[in-house]
Design a protein around this motif. Structure first.
Motif, PDB file in Angstrom:
ATOM      1  N   ILE A  54       0.758  -1.219   0.056  1.00 12.58           N
ATOM      2  CA  ILE A  54      -0.119   0.001   0.037  1.00 12.58           C
ATOM      3  C   ILE A  54       0.921   1.314   0.004  1.00 12.58           C
ATOM      4  O   ILE A  54       0.512   2.184  -0.756  1.00 12.58           O
ATOM      5  N   CYS A  63      -1.585   7.858  -5.667  1.00 17.50           N
ATOM      6  CA  CYS A  63      -3.017   7.705  -5.330  1.00 17.50           C
ATOM      7  C   CYS A  63      -3.081   7.749  -3.958  1.00 17.50           C
ATOM      8  O   CYS A  63      -2.531   7.671  -2.803  1.00 17.50           O
ATOM      9  N   SER A  64      -4.680   7.757  -3.576  1.00 11.74           N
ATOM     10  CA  SER A  64      -4.887   7.935  -2.224  1.00 11.74           C
ATOM     11  C   SER A  64      -4.743   6.325  -1.416  1.00 11.74           C
ATOM     12  O   SER A  64      -4.550   5.478  -2.004  1.00 11.74           O
ATOM     13  N   LEU A  65      -4.867   6.481   0.048  1.00 13.50           N
ATOM     14  CA  LEU A  65      -4.719   5.487   0.903  1.00 13.50           C
ATOM     15  C   LEU A  65      -5.765   4.591   0.435  1.00 13.50           C
ATOM     16  O   LEU A  65      -5.497   3.168   0.315  1.00 13.50           O
ATOM     17  N   SER A  66      -7.228   5.055   0.245  1.00 14.60           N
ATOM     18  CA  SER A  66      -8.213   3.872  -0.138  1.00 14.60           C
ATOM     19  C   SER A  66      -8.113   3.208  -1.545  1.00 14.60           C
ATOM     20  O   SER A  66      -8.122   1.998  -1.533  1.00 14.60           O
ATOM     21  N   GLU A  67      -7.383   4.219  -2.448  1.00 18.70           N
ATOM     22  CA  GLU A  67      -7.119   3.529  -3.825  1.00 18.70           C
ATOM     23  C   GLU A  67      -6.005   2.477  -3.880  1.00 18.70           C
ATOM     24  O   GLU A  67      -6.116   1.324  -4.286  1.00 18.70           O
ATOM     25  N   GLU A  69      -5.088   0.617  -1.123  1.00 16.04           N
ATOM     26  CA  GLU A  69      -5.705  -0.451  -0.316  1.00 16.04           C
ATOM     27  C   GLU A  69      -6.651  -1.357  -1.392  1.00 16.04           C
ATOM     28  O   GLU A  69      -6.534  -2.529  -1.227  1.00 16.04           O
ATOM     29  N   ASP A  70      -7.473  -0.747  -2.187  1.00 15.57           N
ATOM     30  CA  ASP A  70      -8.056  -1.486  -3.158  1.00 15.57           C
ATOM     31  C   ASP A  70      -7.467  -2.130  -4.036  1.00 15.57           C
ATOM     32  O   ASP A  70      -7.702  -3.468  -4.470  1.00 15.57           O
ATOM     33  N   TRP A  73      -5.786  -5.245  -2.392  1.00 15.23           N
ATOM     34  CA  TRP A  73      -6.786  -6.305  -2.197  1.00 15.23           C
ATOM     35  C   TRP A  73      -6.995  -7.024  -3.331  1.00 15.23           C
ATOM     36  O   TRP A  73      -7.155  -8.296  -3.433  1.00 15.23           O
TER      37      TRP A  73
END
Length: 109
Positions: A54, A63-67, A69-70, A73
């Motif tokens: 990540i 990219c952002s943290l949530s992107e 993470e996606d 995964w």
């Protein structure tokens, strides 16, 4: 006037001998193939932690943290996943950052 470029596409063997087939492309078709978006594929491994991947994705792509993470995964669940699409040079730059920690990647056109 379009520039013609000839590529030998296939060599077919037949009873009569060797038969060559050619493919003709115009300059515009060649230019389109050069500007086609490239994809950077990241492969899953059992070495890196989720946090490492990540963090490196965020560093490499911005990219952002949530992107990140996606994407991480998706790589984990599917074994591989595209993490960037765009110009070859940009994919190559991002690839270099991901390989700083020995992540396994591939650039496809």
């Amino acid at each position: 006037m379009a520039l013609l470029i000839f590529n030998i596409r296939e060599i077919l063997l037949s009873e009569e001998g060797v038969e060559y087939t050619t493919e003709t492309k115009t300059e515009e078709e060649v230019e389109d193939s050069v500007t086609t978006p490239w994809r950077l594929i990241l492969y899953d491994d059992d070495i890196h932690t989720f946090d490492e991947v990540i963090s490196q994705l965020m560093k490499a792509t911005g990219c952002s943290l949530s992107e990140a993470e996606d994407k991480t995964w998706k790589v984990h669940n599917e074994g591989k996943a595209p993490v960037h699409e765009g110009e070859f040079e940009e994919c190559l730059r991002i690839d270099g950052v991901l390989k700083e920690i020995q992540l396994v990647t591939e650039i496809k056109g």
